[in-house]
Design a protein around this motif. Structure first.
Motif, short mmCIF file in Angstrom:
data_model
loop_
_atom_site.label_atom_id
_atom_site.label_comp_id
_atom_site.label_asym_id
_atom_site.label_seq_id
_atom_site.Cartn_x
_atom_site.Cartn_y
_atom_site.Cartn_z
N ILE A 125 0.87 -1.17 0.00
CA ILE A 125 0.00 0.00 0.00
C ILE A 125 0.90 1.21 0.00
O ILE A 125 1.62 1.46 0.96
CB ILE A 125 -0.92 0.02 1.23
N MET B 126 1.36 4.75 0.38
CA MET B 126 0.69 5.96 0.86
C MET B 126 1.20 7.20 0.14
O MET B 126 0.61 8.26 0.23
CB MET B 126 0.92 6.14 2.36
N LEU C 51 3.58 0.71 4.91
CA LEU C 51 2.55 1.73 4.99
C LEU C 51 3.09 2.99 5.67
O LEU C 51 2.96 4.10 5.16
CB LEU C 51 1.39 1.16 5.82
N LEU C 52 3.75 2.79 6.80
CA LEU C 52 4.26 3.93 7.56
C LEU C 52 5.38 4.64 6.80
O LEU C 52 5.41 5.87 6.73
CB LEU C 52 4.76 3.48 8.93
N ALA C 53 6.28 3.84 6.24
CA ALA C 53 7.43 4.46 5.56
C ALA C 53 6.96 5.26 4.36
O ALA C 53 7.41 6.39 4.13
CB ALA C 53 8.42 3.39 5.13
N TRP D 249 4.12 6.55 3.95
CA TRP D 249 3.43 7.74 4.45
C TRP D 249 4.44 8.84 4.76
O TRP D 249 4.26 10.00 4.40
CB TRP D 249 2.62 7.40 5.70
N GLY D 250 5.53 8.42 5.41
CA GLY D 250 6.57 9.39 5.73
C GLY D 250 7.13 10.03 4.47
O GLY D 250 7.33 11.25 4.40
N ILE D 251 7.33 9.20 3.44
CA ILE D 251 7.88 9.75 2.20
C ILE D 251 6.89 10.71 1.56
O ILE D 251 7.28 11.73 0.99
CB ILE D 251 8.26 8.60 1.27
N ILE E 246 -5.67 9.11 -1.32
CA ILE E 246 -5.31 7.83 -0.75
C ILE E 246 -6.52 7.10 -0.19
O ILE E 246 -6.79 5.95 -0.53
CB ILE E 246 -4.22 8.02 0.32
N ILE E 247 -7.30 7.82 0.61
CA ILE E 247 -8.46 7.15 1.20
C ILE E 247 -9.46 6.78 0.12
O ILE E 247 -10.00 5.67 0.11
CB ILE E 247 -9.07 8.03 2.30
#
Lengths: 393, 542, 187
Positions: free
Chosen positions: B277, B279, B345-347, B349-351, B472-473
């Motif tokens: 996924i 983000m 997912l988190l990484a 998102w950070g990018i 995204i959502i």
């Protein structure tokens, strides 16, 4: 039964951690209240409040670790529970202002007078009483978590899907709280608090007390989380995390377990939010922003999930870094945070505390195998085994 | 300064595209018309009448404001130089406006101005001249527009002119409009009840907002049979209106859905092939949109004549740039996180945050307007439906991209590899397919398409650093909703989501609409998501 | 497809397994308590996925998968404890204290599946065959009337296969076993 449940939480490591917390809880307020401002050991009041804020974040991080580390539910919406708890407390504090407000209206908070509202909306009833407000801190978060979790877990939404939905949940709340007709003081949030339990929120003594309460909340949260994770319940949680359908085949109603730990975690987050608001003096819809929720997941990842101490440490360290960074290089904080996270996920997947624990047990392991070579039985542990074992604790 | 220039340029383009012919026409006839208007102030009533006739024969619509002002006694000549102005009372003075352009031309004291006097004969002459300029103009488009205006005016005194125009009208469509305009005027007059009843029936076919308003006011002002008839026809019209409104919503939903389609395809492909996924996918859309902005800016400063073709330059460029960012993302971060979906997912998102912050630093945080080429601007009305060309083009474009993608996946070797890796990574790898290579290219392809989506997006909305976030959502919802197995499912999912969103908006508000869709998805997510080309049956369990 | 007929542990009616149009099995299958049956068939011949997993557990049927799924980050002992047939609600596990009979039962099972000396080791570190045994242990811990064992011997060493066969015979003394297998020597 209850005592034996809690007694389980206390072992050497836990006691050490709690002792450190206790020392912290006493030393900081003492440093502020006992020493005069020019004394070398004096702790300025803003530092007390700042540390109090960190403690609220630590409790929040504990709540995330409980669901993410032990049950594999990566919540990207825990900020919502935090903010709801904060709003409940904020509403209480607004009601405490009473006639001290700018308009001197005992019936309505200032912003309602300003916006020409004639009477208090029904959902503000009761918030002038602290016990009710405190109950609401727990109930509101718990109810939202229950409804959300009931649908999500029953539908067997897992993994990244669940994460995205939790994020959508907090996003929806953000939009909802920004709407004017919600009557939560729109964008400016609730602020200008005067008293809590009829002590001035500005006073040094109150702030020290709030700090103490925050540390105590972290301690209580830690004990509850540790008791839960060390019970057989905790073993089931880890089983769910590692192989959900297998756990189901063993006859466990996985969704009930998830729901329980999810609601517990939401309540902890709510309490964290409630303690946070009087210390920072404001609560606004921005607290619902998805970015906040993701940031707090990063604290846990950095500190080390599946280690409760790691969550606490991660929250404190990252926020300390944030305070420092936003003072020195405000533009670079975001890059630093993301960089830190990417670095940690790539190179320290177990987080700081997890990695230290791993190194320590590897050391012990080596000693043991030396002993084994000296002629005792074949060592039943391999290095990797004890590493994982450690992480599982 | 840059954005201002862009906006001005875009405005100029839009104006010249919309009003090109008439502007030049006005410029040519302007001086002639002006002298005729200035002549109005001279001589007797007879002379003035002749001048009015001359203006009417000139056939320039630009004369209308002056003639209308003359009819309402607001046309005056300045005593000093005899120039004619449209005036408006401002305290003791008059505010002056140019008789043709309507631009403000300062003020003048009352005694410096002289009213051009008119009598009833002249009033009739003015009306017929106005009618001639509009309702009886040689240009059918202008006639149609005029008939619309007359309908809205509901002026009983215009009946005579309308009748004249009706006799002369050869175009059946305009004739219908004129009859409706006449009916509107009759309803507003003190004509007999029978005439009015007939008029109500005449309004029936119109079925638009004005007809509804007209019928409502008729119903309010009348009683008995006429009232009943008006109410009945009004409800009929309301039904028609509701139907058109629904059609309009579907149209908006489809165009929204097609931008979403472009944004989602890439998301779904990377999700399907790699289980990732991303983000930061929305930020690829943003990168595409900003590529459009930059390229247009360069074209504007160095080769303005290229502007209409700018999108053809932008499209491949946006694809390549976003694609390159995607490949870099995959090579440097995501590749190390395979099998750890939550961290991915988190990484990512950070990018996404870093990309947003970077764009914010370079281009500023404001909304920016991207220019639309002339061939994409303008609109067409089909019944009660407003079809803007940019949305039309975007729908066509996204369907073309969709078709190309389907054929790439079905017919090329790369598509074959991709499907193989999706279905069984290890098997594909042992068959000699270089899966890391497929991964990187898939990521590049997905991101590139997102970049193209950004180009499309820039044509219907403003560009800002956080435009990607909302996708995204939505993308996720689409994958949840329609991505139960194939591209077609996704097409349906995207369009449905677009339309549903548009329908919920007016009733529930955008916020509540989002929440409702969210709840809907939580409730119906039972079918686990698998992305594109998912396997079915037992193999899924493994 | 599954119903408990009177007297029998398992009654499978209208079982049809078709494989590329070839009917592999099409007869009612009735199993008496204490009986051991082997179904020789391809992958997925016994597919109970249509039934809710919990229902299967509550019916007294233990199902073993071909691919062992273990709780890797927990010890063998914990794995067995999780599988024990005691109340499984969240609140009963929350306040649960391990009793002596439970401990004894786990040790007995460890003995049976020959993993006593590895009880404190993480499940992830067992060999494939040992994982299969642990899987059987977990099944037994649930105390099922019937065990469905799917392709147990696949991937095992010959020694392990032989040990497994003895183990299953021991188990069969107290309960019914259905083995789905295509390794004929094992059958």
């Amino acid at each position: 039964m209850i005592t034996s449940f809690f007694l389980r939480a206390f072992d050497g490591k836990a006691l050490l951690f709690l002792a450190i917390l206790a020392a912290f809880a006493i030393a900081i307020p003492a440093g502020n209240l006992l020493f005069p401002p020019d004394h070398a050991l004096h702790v300025p009041i803003y530092v007390v409040s700042l540390l109090g804020k960190y403690m609220c974040y630590a409790l929040l991080a504990l709540s995330v670790d409980l669901v993410w580390g032990y049950c594999g539910i990566l919540s990207l919406g825990h900020g919502a529970f935090f903010a709801l708890g904060g709003y409940a407390m904020g509403m209480y504090l607004m009601r405490q202002i009473g006639v001290c407000g700018v308009y001197g209206n005992a019936e309505l908070p200032d912003f309602m007078v300003f916006l020409n509202w004639k009477e208090l909306p029904w959902y503000w009833y009761g918030f002038d009483a602290f016990p009710f407000a405190f109950l609401m801190v727990l109930v509101v978060s718990a109810v939202l978590a229950f409804i959300f979790g009931w649908f999500a877990f029953r539908s067997r939404v897992t993994g990244v899907y669940l994460s995205i939905i939790t994020q959508a949940m907090t996003y929806a709340l953000l939009l909802a709280f920004r709407r004017n007709d919600m009557r939560f003081c729109v964008n400016n949030g609730l602020t200008d608090f005067k008293d809590i339990l009829s002590f001035s929120v500005q006073a040094d003594g109150t702030r020290s007390a709030l700090f103490f309460a925050s540390v105590a909340a972290v301690a209580v949260g830690f004990v509850i989380a540790r008791a839960v994770t060390r019970s057989k319940f905790g073993k089931v949680l880890i089983a769910v995390r590692d192989a959900e359908s297998r756990t189901r085949f063993l006859g466990y109603r996985v969704e009930h377990y998830k729901l329980f730990v999810w609601v517990l975690s939401a309540m902890m987050a709510g309490v964290a939010g409630a303690l946070y608001v009087p210390q920072v003096g404001i609560i606004n819809p921005g607290e619902f922003a998805p970015a906040n929720s993701i940031e707090l997941v990063i604290w846990v990842a950095v500190g080390g999930r599946v280690t409760l101490v790691g969550a606490v440490l991660g929250a404190v360290l990252v926020n300390f870094a944030k305070t420092w960074f936003t003072g020195v290089f405000p533009e670079l904080w975001l890059f630093a945070l993301v960089g830190l996270f990417v670095a940690v996920t790539l190179f320290l997947p177990k987080g700081i505390v997890g990695t230290i624990a791993q190194g320590w047990s590897a050391l012990r392991q080596r000693r043991r195998s030396v002993r084994a070579e000296a002629g005792i039985d074949e060592a039943p542990y391999s290095g990797e085994a004890s590493m994982k074992h450690q992480a599982a604790e | 300064m840059l954005p201002l220039k862009i906006i001005l340029f875009a405005l100029f383009l839009a104006l010249s595209a919309l009003a090109g012919p008439s502007v030049s026409f006005a410029a040519d006839g302007g001086s002639d018309l002006r002298s005729l208007i200035n002549e109005l102030a001279k001589g007797s009533y007879d002379d003035t009448e002749r001048q009015i006739g001359a203006i009417a024969t000139l056939g320039d619509e630009a004369a209308m404001p002056a003639l209308q002002a003359l009819g309402t006694n607001d046309l005056m000549a300045r005593k000093s130089d005899g120039i004619v102005f449209i005036v408006k009372k401002a305290g003791r003075n008059y505010e002056l406006f140019d008789a043709i352009t309507g631009e403000a031309a300062g003020e003048a004291a009352r005694r410096d101005m002289e009213r051009i006097r008119i009598n009833n004969r002249l009033r009739r002459a003015i009306r017929s001249a106005l009618g001639e300029l509009t309702l009886m103009s040689k240009n059918p488009e202008r006639r149609m527009k005029a008939a619309e205006q007359v309908f809205k005016a509901r002026d009983p005194e215009a009946i005579e002119t309308i009748d004249q125009a009706l006799q002369a009208e050869s175009d059946p469509e305009i004739a219908t409009l004129l009859r409706q305009a006449r009916a509107a005027a009759v309803l507003n007059s003190d004509a007999s009840e029978a005439d009015k009843l007939a008029a109500v029936e005449g309004i029936k076919e119109r079925g638009d907002q004005e007809a509804r308003a007209l019928l409502a006011s008729t119903a309010d002002a009348s009683e008995g049979e006429l009232h009943d008839a008006a109410v009945m026809v009004q409800s009929h019209v309301e039904q028609i209106l509701a139907a058109w409104n629904a059609a309009q919503n579907v149209w908006y939903g489809l165009s929204l859905g097609s931008v979403l389609l472009l944004a989602v395809i890439g998301f779904a492909i990377t999700f399907g092939v790699m289980g990732v996924i991303n983000m930061a996918h929305g930020e690829m859309v943003m990168i595409g949109a900003y590529t459009t902005l930059v390229v247009q800016e360069i074209i504007r400063t160095s080769a303005p004549w290229l502007f209409d073709f700018s999108l053809f330059i932008v499209l491949p460029l946006a694809f390549l740039i976003a694609g390159a960012v995607g490949v870099a993302l995959e090579r440097f971060v995501i590749r190390f996180l395979y099998g750890r979906p939550l961290e991915t997912l988190l990484a990512t998102w950070g990018i996404s945050l870093i990309l947003q912050q970077a764009v914010r630093t370079i281009f500023g945080a404001n909304n920016r307007k991207v220019g639309t080429p002339s061939w994409m601007s303008g609109l067409n009305e089909v019944g009660g439906l407003t079809i803007t060309y940019n949305r039309l083009w975007i729908i066509i474009f996204s369907l073309v991209v969709f078709a190309v993608l389907v054929s790439v996946l079905k017919a090329t070797r790369f598509g074959l590899y991709m499907r193989a890796v999706t279905q069984n990574r290890r098997m594909a790898s042992s068959m000699g397919i270089r899966t890391p290579w497929v991964d990187a290219l898939t990521f590049g392809l997905g991101s590139g398409i997102a970049g193209i989506a950004g180009v499309a997006f820039s044509q219907i909305d403003n560009v800002s650093p956080n435009l990607g976030q909302s996708y995204i959502i939505d993308s996720f919802m689409v994958v949840a909703f329609g991505g139960v197995g194939n591209l077609w499912g996704m097409l349906v999912g995207v369009m449905t989501l677009g339309v549903v969103n548009k329908f919920l908006e007016p009733y529930a508000g955008a916020v509540l609409g989002k929440i409702l869709v969210l709840v809907f998805i939580i409730l119906f997510i039972q079918k686990r998501l698998r992305g594109l080309f998912a396997l079915k049956g037992r193999a899924v369990e493994a | 497809m599954i119903a408990q007929a009177s007297g029998s542990v398992l009654y499978l009616d209208d079982v049809s397994v078709s494989f590329d149009g070839f009917k592999a099995l099409n007869s009612p299958l009735v199993l008496q308590p204490g009986e051991m049956r082997a179904i020789i068939g391809p992958n997925g011949a016994v597919d109970l996925t249509t039934l809710d997993e919990v229902d299967i557990a509550e019916l007294g049927i233990g199902r073993k998968f071909q691919k062992p799924t273990v709780f890797e980050s927990q010890t063998v002992f914990d794995n067995l404890e999780l599988a024990l047939k005691i109340p499984r609600g969240p609140f009963s596990t929350l306040f649960h204290r391990r009793s002596e009979p439970e401990k004894a039962r786990i040790n007995e099972l460890l003995e049976l599946i020959r993993l006593t000396d590895r009880r404190d080791e993480l499940a992830a570190n067992l060999s494939h065959g040992q994982k299969q045994w642990r899987e059987i242990g977990m099944l037994l811990a649930q105390d099922p009337k019937l065990m469905l064992v799917d392709e147990l011997a696949a991937g095992m060493t010959d020694a392990e296969t032989a040990q497994t066969a003895t183990m299953l015979k021991e188990i069969n003394k107290t309960r019914s076993v259905v083995v789905v297998e295509h390794d004929m020597t094992f059958v």
